[in-house]
Design a protein around this motif. Structure first.
Motif, PDB file in Angstrom:
ATOM      1  N   LEU A  40      11.802   8.502   3.805  1.00  0.00           N
ATOM      2  CA  LEU A  40      13.168   8.976   3.615  1.00  0.00           C
ATOM      3  C   LEU A  40      13.226  10.115   2.602  1.00  0.00           C
ATOM      4  CD1 LEU A  40      16.150   8.652   4.271  1.00  0.00           C
ATOM      5  CD2 LEU A  40      16.308   6.933   2.463  1.00  0.00           C
ATOM      6  N   GLY A  41      12.434  10.021   1.534  1.00  0.00           N
ATOM      7  CA  GLY A  41      12.444  11.073   0.534  1.00  0.00           C
ATOM      8  C   GLY A  41      12.026  12.415   1.102  1.00  0.00           C
ATOM      9  N   SER A  42      11.007  12.409   1.936  1.00  0.00           N
ATOM     10  CA  SER A  42      10.552  13.665   2.543  1.00  0.00           C
ATOM     11  C   SER A  42      11.606  14.231   3.484  1.00  0.00           C
ATOM     12  CB  SER A  42       9.247  13.421   3.313  1.00  0.00           C
ATOM     13  OG  SER A  42       8.228  12.964   2.445  1.00  0.00           O
ATOM     14  N   VAL A  43      12.213  13.346   4.280  1.00  0.00           N
ATOM     15  CA  VAL A  43      13.234  13.798   5.225  1.00  0.00           C
ATOM     16  C   VAL A  43      14.442  14.361   4.495  1.00  0.00           C
ATOM     17  CG1 VAL A  43      14.873  13.050   6.998  1.00  0.00           C
ATOM     18  CG2 VAL A  43      12.512  12.244   7.064  1.00  0.00           C
ATOM     19  N   PHE A  98      18.151  18.630   2.570  1.00  0.00           N
ATOM     20  CA  PHE A  98      18.915  19.257   1.490  1.00  0.00           C
ATOM     21  C   PHE A  98      18.222  20.490   0.919  1.00  0.00           C
ATOM     22  CE2 PHE A  98      20.703  14.858   1.077  1.00  0.00           C
ATOM     23  CZ  PHE A  98      22.034  15.198   1.329  1.00  0.00           C
ATOM     24  N   HIS A  99      17.096  20.858   1.522  1.00  0.00           N
ATOM     25  CA  HIS A  99      16.338  22.035   1.073  1.00  0.00           C
ATOM     26  C   HIS A  99      15.959  21.926  -0.409  1.00  0.00           C
ATOM     27  CE1 HIS A  99      17.317  23.895   4.907  1.00  0.00           C
ATOM     28  NE2 HIS A  99      18.607  23.641   4.674  1.00  0.00           N
ATOM     29  N   GLU A 100      15.554  20.715  -0.794  1.00  0.00           N
ATOM     30  CA  GLU A 100      15.117  20.478  -2.164  1.00  0.00           C
ATOM     31  C   GLU A 100      13.607  20.686  -2.257  1.00  0.00           C
ATOM     32  OE1 GLU A 100      16.838  19.822  -4.766  1.00  0.00           O
ATOM     33  OE2 GLU A 100      18.732  18.888  -4.181  1.00  0.00           O
ATOM     34  N   PRO A 107       9.855  12.854  -6.925  1.00  0.00           N
ATOM     35  CA  PRO A 107       9.853  12.027  -8.140  1.00  0.00           C
ATOM     36  C   PRO A 107      11.248  11.520  -8.516  1.00  0.00           C
ATOM     37  CG  PRO A 107       8.463  13.936  -8.440  1.00  0.00           C
ATOM     38  CD  PRO A 107       9.189  14.147  -7.149  1.00  0.00           C
ATOM     39  N   PHE A 108      12.259  12.396  -8.408  1.00  0.00           N
ATOM     40  CA  PHE A 108      13.630  11.993  -8.719  1.00  0.00           C
ATOM     41  C   PHE A 108      14.075  10.865  -7.791  1.00  0.00           C
ATOM     42  CE2 PHE A 108      18.086  12.335  -7.440  1.00  0.00           C
ATOM     43  CZ  PHE A 108      18.742  12.194  -8.651  1.00  0.00           C
ATOM     44  N   PHE A 109      13.832  11.024  -6.507  1.00  0.00           N
ATOM     45  CA  PHE A 109      14.285  10.029  -5.546  1.00  0.00           C
ATOM     46  C   PHE A 109      13.502   8.725  -5.677  1.00  0.00           C
ATOM     47  CE2 PHE A 109      13.887   8.124  -1.239  1.00  0.00           C
ATOM     48  CZ  PHE A 109      15.185   7.689  -1.114  1.00  0.00           C
ATOM     49  N   SER A 110      12.208   8.805  -5.963  1.00  0.00           N
ATOM     50  CA  SER A 110      11.397   7.587  -6.036  1.00  0.00           C
ATOM     51  C   SER A 110      11.856   6.692  -7.186  1.00  0.00           C
ATOM     52  CB  SER A 110       9.917   7.937  -6.190  1.00  0.00           C
ATOM     53  OG  SER A 110       9.678   8.644  -7.380  1.00  0.00           O
ATOM     54  N   VAL A 111      12.114   7.285  -8.351  1.00  0.00           N
ATOM     55  CA  VAL A 111      12.596   6.490  -9.485  1.00  0.00           C
ATOM     56  C   VAL A 111      14.017   5.995  -9.221  1.00  0.00           C
ATOM     57  CG1 VAL A 111      13.122   6.508 -11.952  1.00  0.00           C
ATOM     58  CG2 VAL A 111      11.108   7.726 -11.100  1.00  0.00           C
ATOM     59  N   SER A 112      14.862   6.877  -8.687  1.00  0.00           N
ATOM     60  CA  SER A 112      16.259   6.506  -8.396  1.00  0.00           C
ATOM     61  C   SER A 112      16.324   5.358  -7.398  1.00  0.00           C
ATOM     62  CB  SER A 112      17.020   7.713  -7.838  1.00  0.00           C
ATOM     63  OG  SER A 112      16.988   8.798  -8.721  1.00  0.00           O
ATOM     64  N   PHE A 113      15.551   5.466  -6.325  1.00  0.00           N
ATOM     65  CA  PHE A 113      15.589   4.447  -5.288  1.00  0.00           C
ATOM     66  C   PHE A 113      15.042   3.117  -5.798  1.00  0.00           C
ATOM     67  CE2 PHE A 113      13.510   2.153  -1.806  1.00  0.00           C
ATOM     68  CZ  PHE A 113      14.600   1.916  -0.993  1.00  0.00           C
ATOM     69  N   LEU A 138      25.885   6.070  -1.570  1.00  0.00           N
ATOM     70  CA  LEU A 138      26.137   7.435  -1.110  1.00  0.00           C
ATOM     71  C   LEU A 138      26.821   8.292  -2.168  1.00  0.00           C
ATOM     72  CD1 LEU A 138      27.327   6.869   2.590  1.00  0.00           C
ATOM     73  CD2 LEU A 138      25.080   7.640   1.791  1.00  0.00           C
ATOM     74  N   ILE A 139      27.708   7.694  -2.980  1.00  0.00           N
ATOM     75  CA  ILE A 139      28.460   8.498  -3.949  1.00  0.00           C
ATOM     76  C   ILE A 139      27.756   8.580  -5.305  1.00  0.00           C
ATOM     77  CG2 ILE A 139      30.653   7.926  -2.854  1.00  0.00           C
ATOM     78  CD1 ILE A 139      31.210   6.009  -5.158  1.00  0.00           C
ATOM     79  N   THR A 140      26.623   7.923  -5.431  1.00  0.00           N
ATOM     80  CA  THR A 140      25.849   7.962  -6.672  1.00  0.00           C
ATOM     81  C   THR A 140      24.643   8.871  -6.483  1.00  0.00           C
ATOM     82  OG1 THR A 140      26.520   5.687  -7.167  1.00  0.00           O
ATOM     83  CG2 THR A 140      24.633   6.555  -8.378  1.00  0.00           C
ATOM     84  N   PRO A 141      24.309   9.698  -7.457  1.00  0.00           N
ATOM     85  CA  PRO A 141      23.147  10.588  -7.329  1.00  0.00           C
ATOM     86  C   PRO A 141      21.829   9.826  -7.208  1.00  0.00           C
ATOM     87  CG  PRO A 141      24.581  11.322  -9.109  1.00  0.00           C
ATOM     88  CD  PRO A 141      25.068   9.966  -8.696  1.00  0.00           C
ATOM     89  N   ILE A 142      21.501   9.466  -5.979  1.00  0.00           N
ATOM     90  CA  ILE A 142      20.236   8.802  -5.674  1.00  0.00           C
ATOM     91  C   ILE A 142      19.530   9.590  -4.573  1.00  0.00           C
ATOM     92  CG2 ILE A 142      19.134   6.701  -4.806  1.00  0.00           C
ATOM     93  CD1 ILE A 142      21.574   5.179  -5.941  1.00  0.00           C
ATOM     94  N   LEU A 143      20.273   9.797  -3.485  1.00  0.00           N
ATOM     95  CA  LEU A 143      19.767  10.632  -2.390  1.00  0.00           C
ATOM     96  C   LEU A 143      19.928  12.114  -2.677  1.00  0.00           C
ATOM     97  CD1 LEU A 143      20.934   8.814   0.873  1.00  0.00           C
ATOM     98  CD2 LEU A 143      18.584   9.359   0.225  1.00  0.00           C
ATOM     99  N   TRP A 144      20.713  12.446  -3.677  1.00  0.00           N
ATOM    100  CA  TRP A 144      20.977  13.841  -4.008  1.00  0.00           C
ATOM    101  C   TRP A 144      21.006  14.003  -5.528  1.00  0.00           C
ATOM    102  CZ3 TRP A 144      25.728  13.884  -6.557  1.00  0.00           C
ATOM    103  CH2 TRP A 144      26.567  12.784  -6.296  1.00  0.00           C
ATOM    104  N   ALA A 145      20.652  15.190  -5.975  1.00  0.00           N
ATOM    105  CA  ALA A 145      20.584  15.472  -7.410  1.00  0.00           C
ATOM    106  C   ALA A 145      21.981  15.664  -7.984  1.00  0.00           C
ATOM    107  CB  ALA A 145      19.734  16.712  -7.661  1.00  0.00           C
ATOM    108  N   PRO A 146      22.207  15.291  -9.253  1.00  0.00           N
ATOM    109  CA  PRO A 146      23.545  15.417  -9.862  1.00  0.00           C
ATOM    110  C   PRO A 146      24.085  16.840  -9.872  1.00  0.00           C
ATOM    111  CG  PRO A 146      22.132  14.022 -11.202  1.00  0.00           C
ATOM    112  CD  PRO A 146      21.259  14.619 -10.153  1.00  0.00           C
TER     113      PRO A 146
END
Length: 272
Positions: free
Chosen positions: A60-63, A68-70, A77-83, A197-205
């Motif tokens: 999911l992180g790669s997708v 989001f063109h991140e 790293p951001f998503f792995s810790v967040s998730f 969805l509304i918390t910065p987990i899948l997306w950066a703040p």
């Protein structure tokens, strides 16, 4: 023990809390029994949280990074810790939603705390979270090892302690809420997904700087950020730490006031 306080339904909140602290070793043994039962059912045991994060983050992180063109070296790293943190928190809340049903098991046992199932859930959360974060660190080492080198591990440990105390302080109010209004329990997966969805987990703040209030007034963001920022940014998140301290204070106050009502709900649940 005075009077009828050998039964937890006869105690006040602070007496039961004191007994809960003294029974932390019993709660640990019950936690180990739960792990053994899960291993018999799934065959995985403690390795399950570790594998879950590895697979979920890598896929999911790669997708999501590509969608989001991140840049993957910073987003993964951001998503792995967040998730890892979010999954631990969401599983804890799901478990706590049935805490009152578990508490009925201990009604006839002498000297057992009425909140011992909440402490067991906390043990489950801490162990699973450490395993999930271990998987995250392995991913980060391969993706961007500089993040591991620049992490603030003292602030990270402090953040994990705050996060754990936030959850355990809110365990009784959440138990009462989900048992008193059982409709919420039925929609809990949808509620958790909406918060996800509304918390910065899948997306950066920094994605919604123009609507930063969505983040600033989201307590779940601060609960995650208090342990995430020291790893992903190497900083001590003062604002999130203060918010967590406030949440702990509010949770303890709510637990104190709701303890009698929750106790009656457990005892007379057939009337609810």
């Amino acid at each position: 023990m005075k009077g009828n306080e050998w039964r937890w339904v006869e105690r006040d909140f602070f007496t039961d809390l004191r007994i809960l602290v003294s029974q932390r070793h019993l709660a640990w043994q019950l936690h180990l029994a739960d792990i053994a039962e899960n291993k018999r059912n799934s065959g995985l045991g403690l390795i399950a949280p570790f594998i879950s994060v590895l697979i979920h983050v890598l896929l999911l992180g790669s997708v999501m990074g590509l969608v989001f063109h991140e840049p993957l070296v910073s987003f993964i790293p951001f998503f792995s810790v967040s998730f890892s943190i979010w999954q631990g928190v969401s599983i804890f809340i799901s478990d706590i939603s049935y805490s009152n049903e578990k508490a009925t098991r201990y009604l006839s046992f002498p000297n057992v705390s009425g909140c011992i199932s909440n402490l067991i859930s906390t043990y489950d959360f801490v162990i699973a979270l450490l395993l999930k974060l271990s998987a995250s660190f392995i991913i980060i080492v391969f993706i961007n090892p500089e993040i591991i080198i620049g992490a603030n591990y003292l602030a990270f440990c402090f953040g994990l302690v705050l996060l754990t105390f936030v959850l355990i302080s809110w365990s009784l109010p959440l138990s009462y809420l989900f048992d008193r209004i059982r409709l919420f329990r039925g929609f809990l997966p949808q509620i958790l997904f909406a918060v996800y969805l509304i918390t910065p987990i899948l997306w950066a703040p920094d994605r919604i700087q123009s609507h930063k209030w969505v983040i600033d007034f989201n307590p779940v963001y601060h609960v995650i950020e208090v342990a995430r920022a020291p790893i992903t940014q190497g900083v001590f998140p003062m604002t999130s730490s203060l918010v967590c301290v406030g949440l702990i204070a509010v949770g303890i106050c709510l637990s104190y006031f709701l303890f009698p009502a929750n106790r009656n709900l457990v005892v007379y649940r057939w009337m609810a």
